[in-house]
Design a protein around this motif. Structure first.
Motif, PDB file in Angstrom:
ATOM      1  N   VAL A  33       0.920  -1.204   0.062  1.00 52.96           N
ATOM      2  CA  VAL A  33       0.121   0.025   0.125  1.00 52.96           C
ATOM      3  C   VAL A  33       0.796   1.165  -0.119  1.00 52.96           C
ATOM      4  CG1 VAL A  33      -2.011  -1.201   0.965  1.00 52.96           C
ATOM      5  CG2 VAL A  33      -0.078   0.043   2.541  1.00 52.96           C
ATOM      6  N   VAL A  34       2.222   1.005   0.340  1.00 49.65           N
ATOM      7  CA  VAL A  34       2.971   2.457   0.331  1.00 49.65           C
ATOM      8  C   VAL A  34       3.649   2.592  -1.113  1.00 49.65           C
ATOM      9  CG1 VAL A  34       3.186   2.250   2.614  1.00 49.65           C
ATOM     10  CG2 VAL A  34       4.958   1.210   1.218  1.00 49.65           C
ATOM     11  N   LYS A  40       9.614  -0.171   2.524  1.00 54.17           N
ATOM     12  CA  LYS A  40       8.966  -1.077   2.050  1.00 54.17           C
ATOM     13  C   LYS A  40       8.877  -1.232   0.496  1.00 54.17           C
ATOM     14  CE  LYS A  40       4.226  -1.678   2.763  1.00 54.17           C
ATOM     15  NZ  LYS A  40       3.262  -2.137   3.865  1.00 54.17           N
ATOM     16  N   ASP A  72      -6.026  -1.915   1.751  1.00 53.53           N
ATOM     17  CA  ASP A  72      -5.520  -2.702   3.104  1.00 53.53           C
ATOM     18  C   ASP A  72      -6.290  -3.968   3.293  1.00 53.53           C
ATOM     19  OD1 ASP A  72      -4.599  -0.058   3.229  1.00 53.53           O
ATOM     20  OD2 ASP A  72      -4.996   0.150   5.488  1.00 53.53           O
ATOM     21  N   LYS A  93      -2.575  -5.405  10.661  1.00 53.40           N
ATOM     22  CA  LYS A  93      -3.600  -5.672   9.817  1.00 53.40           C
ATOM     23  C   LYS A  93      -4.233  -7.074   9.987  1.00 53.40           C
ATOM     24  CE  LYS A  93      -2.958  -1.502   7.379  1.00 53.40           C
ATOM     25  NZ  LYS A  93      -2.493  -0.702   6.282  1.00 53.40           N
ATOM     26  N   ASN A 146       9.741  -0.305   9.611  1.00 56.95           N
ATOM     27  CA  ASN A 146       9.931   0.962   9.187  1.00 56.95           C
ATOM     28  C   ASN A 146       9.658   2.048  10.172  1.00 56.95           C
ATOM     29  OD1 ASN A 146       9.384   3.083   7.449  1.00 56.95           O
ATOM     30  ND2 ASN A 146       7.283   2.821   6.969  1.00 56.95           N
ATOM     31  N   SER A 171      -4.718   2.652  11.640  1.00 64.59           N
ATOM     32  CA  SER A 171      -4.636   1.568  10.548  1.00 64.59           C
ATOM     33  C   SER A 171      -5.258   0.391  11.107  1.00 64.59           C
ATOM     34  CB  SER A 171      -2.984   1.117  10.384  1.00 64.59           C
ATOM     35  OG  SER A 171      -2.264   0.569  11.406  1.00 64.59           O
ATOM     36  N   PHE A 192      -5.191   2.891   4.289  1.00 65.55           N
ATOM     37  CA  PHE A 192      -4.241   3.845   4.259  1.00 65.55           C
ATOM     38  C   PHE A 192      -4.214   5.207   2.838  1.00 65.55           C
ATOM     39  CE2 PHE A 192       0.361   4.364   2.783  1.00 65.55           C
ATOM     40  CZ  PHE A 192       0.854   4.995   3.682  1.00 65.55           C
ATOM     41  N   ASN A 209       1.891   8.054  11.731  1.00 62.23           N
ATOM     42  CA  ASN A 209       2.965   7.234  10.771  1.00 62.23           C
ATOM     43  C   ASN A 209       4.301   7.698  10.961  1.00 62.23           C
ATOM     44  OD1 ASN A 209       2.779   5.292   8.802  1.00 62.23           O
ATOM     45  ND2 ASN A 209       0.705   5.831   8.291  1.00 62.23           N
ATOM     46  N   ASN A 213       6.215   7.593   5.309  1.00 69.21           N
ATOM     47  CA  ASN A 213       4.983   7.828   4.723  1.00 69.21           C
ATOM     48  C   ASN A 213       4.324   8.997   4.909  1.00 69.21           C
ATOM     49  OD1 ASN A 213       4.537   4.827   4.262  1.00 69.21           O
ATOM     50  ND2 ASN A 213       3.801   4.252   6.062  1.00 69.21           N
ATOM     51  N   TYR A 236       6.190  -4.719   9.351  1.00 64.71           N
ATOM     52  CA  TYR A 236       5.658  -5.487   8.421  1.00 64.71           C
ATOM     53  C   TYR A 236       5.969  -7.029   8.394  1.00 64.71           C
ATOM     54  CZ  TYR A 236       5.587  -0.735   6.360  1.00 64.71           C
ATOM     55  OH  TYR A 236       5.411   0.743   6.342  1.00 64.71           O
TER      56      TYR A 236
HETATM   57  C1  LMR Z   1      -0.808   2.342   7.410  1.00 61.62           C
HETATM   58  O1  LMR Z   1      -1.843   1.801   6.981  1.00 61.62           O
HETATM   59  O2  LMR Z   1      -0.793   3.301   8.097  1.00 61.62           O
HETATM   60  C2  LMR Z   1       0.455   1.530   7.262  1.00 61.62           C
HETATM   61  O3  LMR Z   1       0.042   0.113   7.379  1.00 61.62           O
HETATM   62  C3  LMR Z   1       0.843   1.765   5.985  1.00 61.62           C
HETATM   63  C4  LMR Z   1       2.101   0.901   5.564  1.00 61.62           C
HETATM   64  O4  LMR Z   1       3.205   1.438   5.690  1.00 61.62           O
HETATM   65  O5  LMR Z   1       1.764   0.040   5.019  1.00 61.62           O
END
Ligand code: LMR
Length: 333
Positions: A33-34, A40, A72, A93, A146, A171, A192, A209, A213, A236
């Motif tokens: 997603v980033v 990542k 997500d 998640k 991260n 998140s 996200f 965050n 990000n 992650y």
């Molecule tokens: C988020 O949803 O804020 C994070 O999981 C985003 C990411 O870095 O994967």
């Protein structure tokens, strides 16, 4: 002679699809997603480069960044269905799958620094958590780093009471939900890819965050104040569909595991600096005010958020808390 030529041509023609099929690479879709320009994102591209090299092109990795394939929640469902083969979601998640134990990693002020986080995940905790995924048809390959969360809003956040009444995007982790609630804020789970617009239009007042990000999603453009609090960690899990992974030819899987080990080392090595660089860029852009906690502020935040630990027991269970406490040599309750 002509007959013979015809026969040879016909045979070659008939064989062509089979040959093409034998040579066509195994495709692995890797969705995340980033942005590409984050730890990542770079890790996924490094894995692609190494996996294709180590397998001599027998495997093709298609990387889909920035929620371009799935958002997500959808991405984990898609992995279980086999529509995508590899993901690297933040560990927050996994709760919708019924696996809450990963949320122990979201406890505020848990990891002293990136090195502590990294060594913890290489040990018992990391392996124990991955076992929880197996029953869901998911295999964990690696943990990627991260760094630490900052927090932001349309007003400065330096004292615990500054959070009162503000709506924060989270998140997915109930631990984050809890520490924001304790501070009197109103947390809200949101994908996200929807955060920038939600901040811009005031659907939420703030978010948390990492610097990479904030920079690549441009959150800093729509948040007046960012506190470089580093109050919680963002990690992650690189995961695959178990059936797909175990069905790969063993020699190919071995090469992919090697590519993943190397890409993991690379990602975890760059994560800290990438976030430092991102923070410097945010600062340079001058669109947002950066705030830093004094020792007294930090202590006040830590004390205010401390009840999250006792609460966590009912959410993630004592077993994982004990494992984490032992690994980090910290007290949990
Ligand atoms: C988020 O949803 O804020 C994070 O999981 C985003 C990411 O870095 O994967």
């Amino acid at each position: 002679m002509r007959k013979l030529l015809f026969a040879v041509a016909a045979a070659a023609f008939a064989l062509a699809p089979a040959v093409a099929q034998a040579q066509s690479p195994i495709v692995i879709k890797f969705s995340h997603v980033v942005a590409n320009d984050t730890p990542k994102g770079k890790g996924a591209l490094k894995f692609k480069e190494l996996a294709e090299k180590y397998t001599d092109g027998k495997v093709k990795i298609e990387v889909y960044p920035n929620s371009s394939l799935y958002k997500d929640k959808e991405e984990i469902e898609a992995l279980q269905l086999g529509s995508v083969q590899m993901l690297a979601p933040s560990t927050a998640k996994f709760a919708p799958l019924g696996i809450k134990e990963f949320e122990a990693l979201d406890l505020p002020w848990l990891f002293k620094d990136d090195a502590t986080y990294s060594s913890a995940m290489k040990g018992t905790v990391g392996k124990w958590l991955f076992q929880k995924l197996e029953a869901k048809g998911i295999s964990g390959l690696a943990y990627w780093d991260n760094g630490f969360h900052m927090v932001s809003s349309s007003r400065p956040l330096t004292k615990p009471e500054d959070f009162k009444g503000l709506k924060f995007r989270i998140s997915g982790s109930k631990i984050a939900d809890q520490y924001f609630r304790i501070l009197g804020a109103i947390p809200q789970i949101m994908a996200f890819s929807e955060v920038y617009q939600a901040l811009q239009t005031g659907v939420v007042d703030g978010c948390e965050n990492t610097a990479s990000n904030y920079l690549t999603q441009k959150f800093y453009e729509v948040q007046k104040d960012i506190t470089v609090s580093y109050h919680a960690h963002l990690q992650y899990a690189v995961i695959v569909n178990s059936k797909f992974w175990s069905g790969l030819p063993p020699d190919i899987r071995t090469q992919l595991e090697k590519a993943m080990a190397d890409a993991t080392e690379y990602t975890n090595q760059i994560a800290h600096q990438e976030n430092e660089d991102a923070l410097a860029e945010i600062k340079k852009a001058g669109k947002t005010q950066l705030h830093y906690l004094t020792d007294a502020d930090r202590k006040a935040w830590q004390e205010a958020m401390r009840p999250t630990y006792a609460w966590a027991k009912g959410r993630v269970g004592q077993e994982v808390l004990d494992l984490v406490a032992k690994e980090l040599d910290v007290k949990m309750n």
